[in-house]
Design an enzyme around this catalytic site. Structure first.
Site, PDB file in Angstrom:
ATOM      1  N   TYR A 136       0.820  -1.210   0.000  1.00 21.93           N
ATOM      2  CA  TYR A 136       0.000   0.000   0.000  1.00 21.93           C
ATOM      3  C   TYR A 136       0.856   1.262   0.000  1.00 21.93           C
ATOM      4  O   TYR A 136       0.416   2.317  -0.457  1.00 21.93           O
ATOM      5  CB  TYR A 136      -0.921   0.031   1.233  1.00 21.93           C
ATOM      6  N   LYS A 180       3.271 -15.252   1.891  1.00 23.67           N
ATOM      7  CA  LYS A 180       3.576 -16.124   0.744  1.00 23.67           C
ATOM      8  C   LYS A 180       5.089 -16.353   0.733  1.00 23.67           C
ATOM      9  O   LYS A 180       5.806 -15.879  -0.154  1.00 23.67           O
ATOM     10  CB  LYS A 180       3.113 -15.459  -0.562  1.00 23.67           C
ATOM     11  N   ASP A 186      -2.733 -18.105   0.192  1.00 18.53           N
ATOM     12  CA  ASP A 186      -3.766 -18.735  -0.639  1.00 18.53           C
ATOM     13  C   ASP A 186      -4.441 -19.870   0.126  1.00 18.53           C
ATOM     14  O   ASP A 186      -5.659 -20.035   0.080  1.00 18.53           O
ATOM     15  CB  ASP A 186      -3.195 -19.208  -1.986  1.00 18.53           C
ATOM     16  N   ASP A 201      -6.318  -7.201   3.755  1.00 15.08           N
ATOM     17  CA  ASP A 201      -7.452  -6.598   3.060  1.00 15.08           C
ATOM     18  C   ASP A 201      -8.327  -7.696   2.450  1.00 15.08           C
ATOM     19  O   ASP A 201      -9.548  -7.712   2.620  1.00 15.08           O
ATOM     20  CB  ASP A 201      -6.929  -5.646   1.972  1.00 15.08           C
ATOM     21  N   ASP A 231     -12.211  -9.486   3.931  1.00 14.29           N
ATOM     22  CA  ASP A 231     -13.470  -9.514   3.187  1.00 14.29           C
ATOM     23  C   ASP A 231     -14.055 -10.928   3.190  1.00 14.29           C
ATOM     24  O   ASP A 231     -15.266 -11.115   3.303  1.00 14.29           O
ATOM     25  CB  ASP A 231     -13.275  -9.041   1.731  1.00 14.29           C
TER      26      ASP A 231
HETATM   27  C1  IPM Z   1     -10.460  -1.558   3.559  1.00 13.99           C
HETATM   28  C2  IPM Z   1     -10.716  -0.921   2.232  1.00 13.99           C
HETATM   29  C3  IPM Z   1      -9.564   0.039   1.901  1.00 13.99           C
HETATM   30  C4  IPM Z   1      -8.296  -0.767   1.798  1.00 13.99           C
HETATM   31  C5  IPM Z   1      -9.801   0.898   0.640  1.00 13.99           C
HETATM   32  C6  IPM Z   1     -11.079   1.689   0.706  1.00 13.99           C
HETATM   33  C7  IPM Z   1      -8.626   1.803   0.362  1.00 13.99           C
HETATM   34  O1  IPM Z   1     -10.879  -1.906   1.256  1.00 13.99           O
HETATM   35  O2  IPM Z   1     -10.315  -0.817   4.555  1.00 13.99           O
HETATM   36  O3  IPM Z   1     -10.418  -2.788   3.632  1.00 13.99           O
HETATM   37  O4  IPM Z   1      -7.981  -1.331   0.741  1.00 13.99           O
HETATM   38  O5  IPM Z   1      -7.595  -0.841   2.789  1.00 13.99           O
HETATM   39 MG    MG Z   2     -10.914  -3.910   2.002  1.00 17.84          MG
END
Ligand code: IPM
Ligand code: MG
Length: 371
Positions: A143, A194, A227, A251, A255
């Site tokens: 990032y 990884k 993975d 990240d 999710d």
């Molecule tokens: C998160 C989001 C952010 C990230 C975006 C909005 C920049 O996806 O906080 O998980 O990638 O960190």
């Molecule tokens: Mg995210």
């Protein structure tokens, strides 16, 4: 009367504004009924800030963020701002907050509420009772790594570069947080990278191993490739307690973890810095979901991740464990009554609006505290 707690509210874009309104109502309720006082300032961030102030976060807002005890953040982004230069895009405001406040430790707990276990896309027995914590490194890695950019390398030929980099101290400080948190949970850390293909992966694994050996060998430590971890999260998520990982993998994996809980609308997060010499720890709290432009302004958003982020603020920034647990309990009760926003409803259940969900939580707070 406890001293003022300074909070900076940054609702941001899209549903960020709607879900934050429900938290503001809860803050009002607490001030009136729980004899606490908050000093709340509200400012713009993201695309809305770009439109009104020319940048996704202004220097004034950034200064304010550095001064307060905690920042409460909604969500940023939307198609309206897709084509503006990267340094001014809505996400840049969020990344600047993380970087300038040095919020290197991002806690993303994925907890399945009993009443919602059926809303998960996975079978009930796989997710029922799940309680895991993804600890994501938040201020380094790909990032922020340099060099980055797109350069010309010939006729009609360009090259894009992102850099993944980590230093020893960056890996050590996030690993410490992981081990310390694990001690208060099930004492189990899975470090994810990884190391089969990446230099930073081998490095990460070695630094974690060494720290573990020296200072934390009473905590159980496993290493897993990213993975495989993604697969294990949907195969048998209950094998995990604390997942320790870098910025990008964190990240992605968070999710996945969010969907185990039924909806991205259910996942709060805390981003913490180190404790400074005055005993102050920079902190920002935000739901894991984004600004969801497709449903913005329609009253369909689930405010629970935002409300739980506020509950995390009470716990981690203000030591208000009882009030934090009261809010969590209120949410559990609301869910047990079958109240659902569209994202967590099943089949023929009727969905309620963002506002009604916020009201239901406050009604439960009143009921639980007898006020
Ligand atoms: C998160 C989001 C952010 C990230 C975006 C909005 C920049 O996806 O906080 O998980 O990638 O960190
Ligand atoms: Mg995210």
């Amino acid at each position: 009367m406890p001293s003022n707690k300074k909070i900076l509210i940054l609702p941001g874009d899209g549903i960020g504004v709607e879900v934050m309104n429900e938290v503001l109502n809860i803050i009002d309720w607490m001030v009136k009924n729980k004899s606490v006082s908050f000093e709340v300032t509200e400012r713009l961030v993201g695309g809305t800030a770009y439109d009104k102030e020319g940048d996704s976060i202004s220097d004034t807002t950034m200064e304010e963020a550095l001064k307060v005890d905690a920042v409460l953040f909604g969500a940023v982004g939307g198609p309206k701002w897709d084509n503006i230069e990267r340094s001014k895009r809505p996400e840049a405001g969020l990344l600047r907050l993380r970087k300038d406040l040095d919020l290197f430790a991002n806690l993303r707990p994925a907890v399945v509420f009993d009443a919602l276990a059926e809303s998960s896309s996975l079978k009930l027995d796989i997710v029922k009772g799940l309680d895991i914590l993804i600890l994501r490194e938040l201020t380094s890695g790909v990032y922020f790594g340099k060099p980055r950019g797109i350069e010309k390398i010939g006729n009609n030929e360009e090259k894009a570069i992102d850099t993944q980099s980590y230093t020893t101290s960056e890996v050590v400080r996030i690993s410490r947080v992981a081990f310390d948190l694990a001690k208060k949970r099930s004492n189990n850390v899975t470090s994810v990278e990884k190391s089969n293909v990446m230099e930073t992966g081998i490095f990460w694994r070695n630094v974690v191993k060494e720290l573990h050996l020296k200072e934390y060998n009473d905590v159980k430590l496993d290493h897993m490739l990213a993975d495989n971890c993604a697969m294990q999260l949907v195969r048998n998520p209950k094998q995990f307690d604390v997942i320790l990982t870098d910025n990008l993998f964190g990240d992605l994996l968070s999710d996945i973890a969010a969907m185990l809980t039924g909806s991205l609308g259910m996942l709060p997060s805390a981003s913490l810095g180190n404790i400074d010499e005055n005993g102050k720890r920079a902190a920002m709290y935000e739901p894991v979901h984004g600004s969801a432009p497709d449903i913005a302004g329609q009253g369909k958003a689930n405010p629970l991740a935002m409300i739980m982020s506020f509950a995390m603020m009470l716990k981690y920034s203000f030591d208000m464990n009882e009030d934090s647990e009261l809010i969590e309990k209120a949410i559990q009760n609301v869910l047990s009554k079958g109240l659902r926003t569209p994202d967590i409803k099943q089949g023929s259940e009727t969905a309620i609006s963002t506002k009604d969900m916020g009201k239901a939580v406050i009604d439960e707070l009143k009921h639980l505290s007898g006020k």
